[in-house]
Design an enzyme around this catalytic site. Structure first.
Site, PDB file in Angstrom:
ATOM      1  N   HIS A 145       4.571   3.072  -8.615  1.00 10.28           N
ATOM      2  CA  HIS A 145       4.481   1.621  -8.766  1.00 10.28           C
ATOM      3  C   HIS A 145       5.796   1.033  -9.283  1.00 10.28           C
ATOM      4  O   HIS A 145       6.159  -0.092  -8.931  1.00 10.28           O
ATOM      5  CB  HIS A 145       3.340   1.266  -9.728  1.00 10.28           C
ATOM      6  CG  HIS A 145       1.977   1.537  -9.152  1.00 10.28           C
ATOM      7  ND1 HIS A 145       1.374   2.777  -9.262  1.00 10.28           N
ATOM      8  CD2 HIS A 145       1.112   0.758  -8.453  1.00 10.28           C
ATOM      9  CE1 HIS A 145       0.193   2.726  -8.666  1.00 10.28           C
ATOM     10  NE2 HIS A 145       0.003   1.531  -8.174  1.00 10.28           N
ATOM     11  N   LEU A 185      12.078 -20.559  -3.392  1.00  7.62           N
ATOM     12  CA  LEU A 185      11.060 -19.672  -2.839  1.00  7.62           C
ATOM     13  C   LEU A 185       9.789 -19.693  -3.692  1.00  7.62           C
ATOM     14  O   LEU A 185       9.861 -19.704  -4.919  1.00  7.62           O
ATOM     15  CB  LEU A 185      11.625 -18.246  -2.769  1.00  7.62           C
ATOM     16  CG  LEU A 185      10.754 -17.173  -2.112  1.00  7.62           C
ATOM     17  CD1 LEU A 185      11.614 -16.216  -1.296  1.00  7.62           C
ATOM     18  CD2 LEU A 185       9.965 -16.387  -3.143  1.00  7.62           C
ATOM     19  N   ASP A 234       0.831  -1.201   0.000  1.00  9.84           N
ATOM     20  CA  ASP A 234       0.000   0.000   0.000  1.00  9.84           C
ATOM     21  C   ASP A 234       0.870   1.257   0.000  1.00  9.84           C
ATOM     22  O   ASP A 234       1.891   1.313   0.701  1.00  9.84           O
ATOM     23  CB  ASP A 234      -0.890  -0.006   1.247  1.00  9.84           C
ATOM     24  CG  ASP A 234      -2.036   0.975   1.144  1.00  9.84           C
ATOM     25  OD1 ASP A 234      -2.267   1.516   0.048  1.00  9.84           O
ATOM     26  OD2 ASP A 234      -2.701   1.215   2.169  1.00  9.84           O
TER      27      ASP A 234
END
Length: 302
Positions: free
Chosen positions: A73, A170, A56
């Site tokens: 972004h 991962l 956020d």
């Protein structure tokens, strides 16, 4: 080292003088050594297996710095790549991020289109420049209603998933476009279809003397729904971090976060760094006995 994996600009390297390059290398080596020391200390306590991030603050970051819309972004993507590498160094096996909510489609169409183009660009970057993926032996999932994405983004996402499906390191799961109520509804629909197919199969085999409903359970358990969630096969998040100080889950992993430690650090997502991650794990270690106690009590009540 991390910087070279995240972004590599030959121009910048050429502009640097030899003594600057040496100084940068020494500084990076020192930072790597200090990180390893901190990780060694942290590893004496319980370490999370799964961390989920609600990223956020990208728009607020761009607005506060008066930079072009969408630039926040882009900086946020760099913060994400750095966080992946830090988590890998700490031994965290699963990372899940809330990248784009279904509700985000209600935003201005121009902004939505900009985000779609950015997603396509970054997914293609990961496909072409596999430094991070190869280092982490990373398996990438995209969870959500992929049919709502533009075709180029959907095809790129599917290609990236297919190309990393056999990786065993991962597990990086990107929720886009996603919300939890949609995931739960999707799981219920899949389970209902599974039960219908079972009943139809039994009815087709009734000529062999089988009762039409003889082998089908009528009740639905939590485990049944778990099997049909996007997260099937992944442990529930140990920590959920929402940056920018917001305390809402915003319809993110509601099914999976009953015993997660929820954290809301103040930095905007592009500002999230190594020290914030370390502090988050220290907070988790502090409350770990309480979380485990609650899990034990819940199991006894089942």
């Amino acid at each position: 080292m991390l910087d070279s994996l995240i972004s590599h600009d030959p121009k910048m390297l050429n502009e640097k003088k030899p003594d600057e390059i040496i100084a940068t290398g020494v500084l990076e080596s020192l930072q790597n050594f200090l990180r390893k020391c901190v990780i060694a200390v942290l590893s004496y306590g319980p370490m999370p297996k799964h961390i989920a991030f609600i990223m956020d603050g990208n728009r607020r970051y761009a607005k506060s710095r008066s930079i072009k819309e969408g630039s926040g972004h882009r900086v946020g993507f760099s913060a994400l790549m750095a966080s992946l590498l830090y988590c890998h160094e700490m031994g965290v096996k699963y990372i899940t991020v809330y990248a784009f909510s279904i509700d985000n489609f209600k935003r201005d169409p121009t902004e939505v289109q900009t985000l779609m183009e950015l997603m396509e660009e970054k997914i293609n970057e990961l496909l072409e420049n596999r430094n991070v993926i190869n280092k982490l032996n990373c398996k990438i999932n995209f969870w959500g209603s992929l049919d709502m994405l533009t075709e180029p983004v959907r095809l790129a996402a599917q290609k990236l998933m297919a190309s990393t499906a056999q990786n065993t390191g991962l597990v990086f799961s990107v929720c886009m476009p996603y919300n939890s109520t949609s995931e739960i509804a999707n799981a219920v629909n899949k389970l209902c279809k599974e039960r219908r197919d079972m009943i139809q199969g039994q009815q087709a085999g009734s000529c062999n003397g089988l009762n039409a409903n003889g082998g089908t359970r009528s009740d639905i358990s939590v485990a049944d729904l778990d099997r049909h969630m996007y997260t099937a096969g992944c442990p529930d998040p140990d920590i959920v971090i929402r940056t920018s100080g917001e305390t809402r889950l915003s319809n993110f992993l509601l099914w999976q976060t009953t015993f997660s430690h929820l954290q809301n650090p103040n930095p905007l997502w592009p500002e999230f760094s190594w020290r914030h991650l370390v502090w988050g794990i220290l907070q988790y270690q502090r409350v770990y006995p309480y979380i485990e106690q609650n899990k034990t009590l819940a199991k006894k009540q089942l």
